[in-house]
Design a protein around this motif. Structure first.
Motif, PDB file in Angstrom:
ATOM      1  N   MET A   1     -26.792   7.602  72.210  1.00  0.00           N
ATOM      2  CA  MET A   1     -28.138   7.981  72.582  1.00  0.00           C
ATOM      3  C   MET A   1     -28.336   7.710  74.075  1.00  0.00           C
ATOM      4  N   PHE A   2     -28.916   8.677  74.761  1.00  0.00           N
ATOM      5  CA  PHE A   2     -29.165   8.577  76.190  1.00  0.00           C
ATOM      6  C   PHE A   2     -30.535   7.951  76.436  1.00  0.00           C
ATOM      7  N   PRO A   3     -30.772   7.513  77.656  1.00  0.00           N
ATOM      8  CA  PRO A   3     -32.095   6.950  77.972  1.00  0.00           C
ATOM      9  C   PRO A   3     -33.194   7.965  77.675  1.00  0.00           C
ATOM     10  N   GLY A   4     -34.272   7.498  77.159  1.00  0.00           N
ATOM     11  CA  GLY A   4     -35.381   8.377  76.828  1.00  0.00           C
ATOM     12  C   GLY A   4     -35.328   8.872  75.396  1.00  0.00           C
ATOM     13  N   GLY A   5     -34.332   8.453  74.643  1.00  0.00           N
ATOM     14  CA  GLY A   5     -34.249   8.811  73.239  1.00  0.00           C
ATOM     15  C   GLY A   5     -33.676  10.189  72.965  1.00  0.00           C
ATOM     16  N   ILE A   6     -32.929  10.769  73.897  1.00  0.00           N
ATOM     17  CA  ILE A   6     -32.328  12.089  73.685  1.00  0.00           C
ATOM     18  C   ILE A   6     -30.923  11.888  73.134  1.00  0.00           C
ATOM     19  N   SER A   7     -30.646  12.542  72.008  1.00  0.00           N
ATOM     20  CA  SER A   7     -29.308  12.426  71.433  1.00  0.00           C
ATOM     21  C   SER A   7     -28.385  13.468  72.062  1.00  0.00           C
ATOM     22  N   MET A   8     -27.110  13.353  71.774  1.00  0.00           N
ATOM     23  CA  MET A   8     -26.119  14.274  72.325  1.00  0.00           C
ATOM     24  C   MET A   8     -26.375  15.700  71.842  1.00  0.00           C
ATOM     25  N   THR A   9     -26.756  15.863  70.597  1.00  0.00           N
ATOM     26  CA  THR A   9     -27.032  17.194  70.042  1.00  0.00           C
ATOM     27  C   THR A   9     -28.205  17.847  70.768  1.00  0.00           C
ATOM     28  N   GLU A  10     -29.259  17.092  71.002  1.00  0.00           N
ATOM     29  CA  GLU A  10     -30.423  17.629  71.709  1.00  0.00           C
ATOM     30  C   GLU A  10     -30.064  18.011  73.139  1.00  0.00           C
ATOM     31  N   LEU A  11     -29.237  17.217  73.776  1.00  0.00           N
ATOM     32  CA  LEU A  11     -28.813  17.504  75.140  1.00  0.00           C
ATOM     33  C   LEU A  11     -28.001  18.800  75.200  1.00  0.00           C
ATOM     34  N   ILE A  12     -27.123  19.011  74.241  1.00  0.00           N
ATOM     35  CA  ILE A  12     -26.323  20.241  74.192  1.00  0.00           C
ATOM     36  C   ILE A  12     -27.219  21.454  73.971  1.00  0.00           C
TER      37      ILE A  12
END
Length: 77
Positions: A1-12
């Motif tokens: 999980m990245f800072p700010g609560g964004i997961s890898m799937t959401e980032l992609i």
């Protein structure tokens, strides 16, 4: 999980949408423009100003070029 609560799937998914909106050709240009904007914003916040120094030699060279151009115009007239 990245800072700010964004997961890898959401980032992609976000990156895929950006790619669809801008296209592969314009994506580097958009990134460059965004980077320049951020850089200029930071400079403005820190109070830095870009001052271009002009050397006396450069000014003299330009004056000589203008004088020669004027002389040629007088000779041709």
């Amino acid at each position: 999980m990245f800072p700010g609560g964004i997961s890898m799937t959401e980032l992609i998914i976000i990156l895929a949408v950006i790619l669809l909106l801008f296209g592969a050709g314009r994506l580097p240009e958009a990134g460059r423009a965004l980077g320049e904007g951020i850089r200029n914003f930071r400079k403005a916040l820190s109070g830095e100003t870009e001052v271009k120094e002009v050397k006396a030699e450069d000014v003299k060279t330009e004056e000589r070029k203008e004088e020669k151009k004027e002389e040629k115009e007088k000779v041709e007239a």
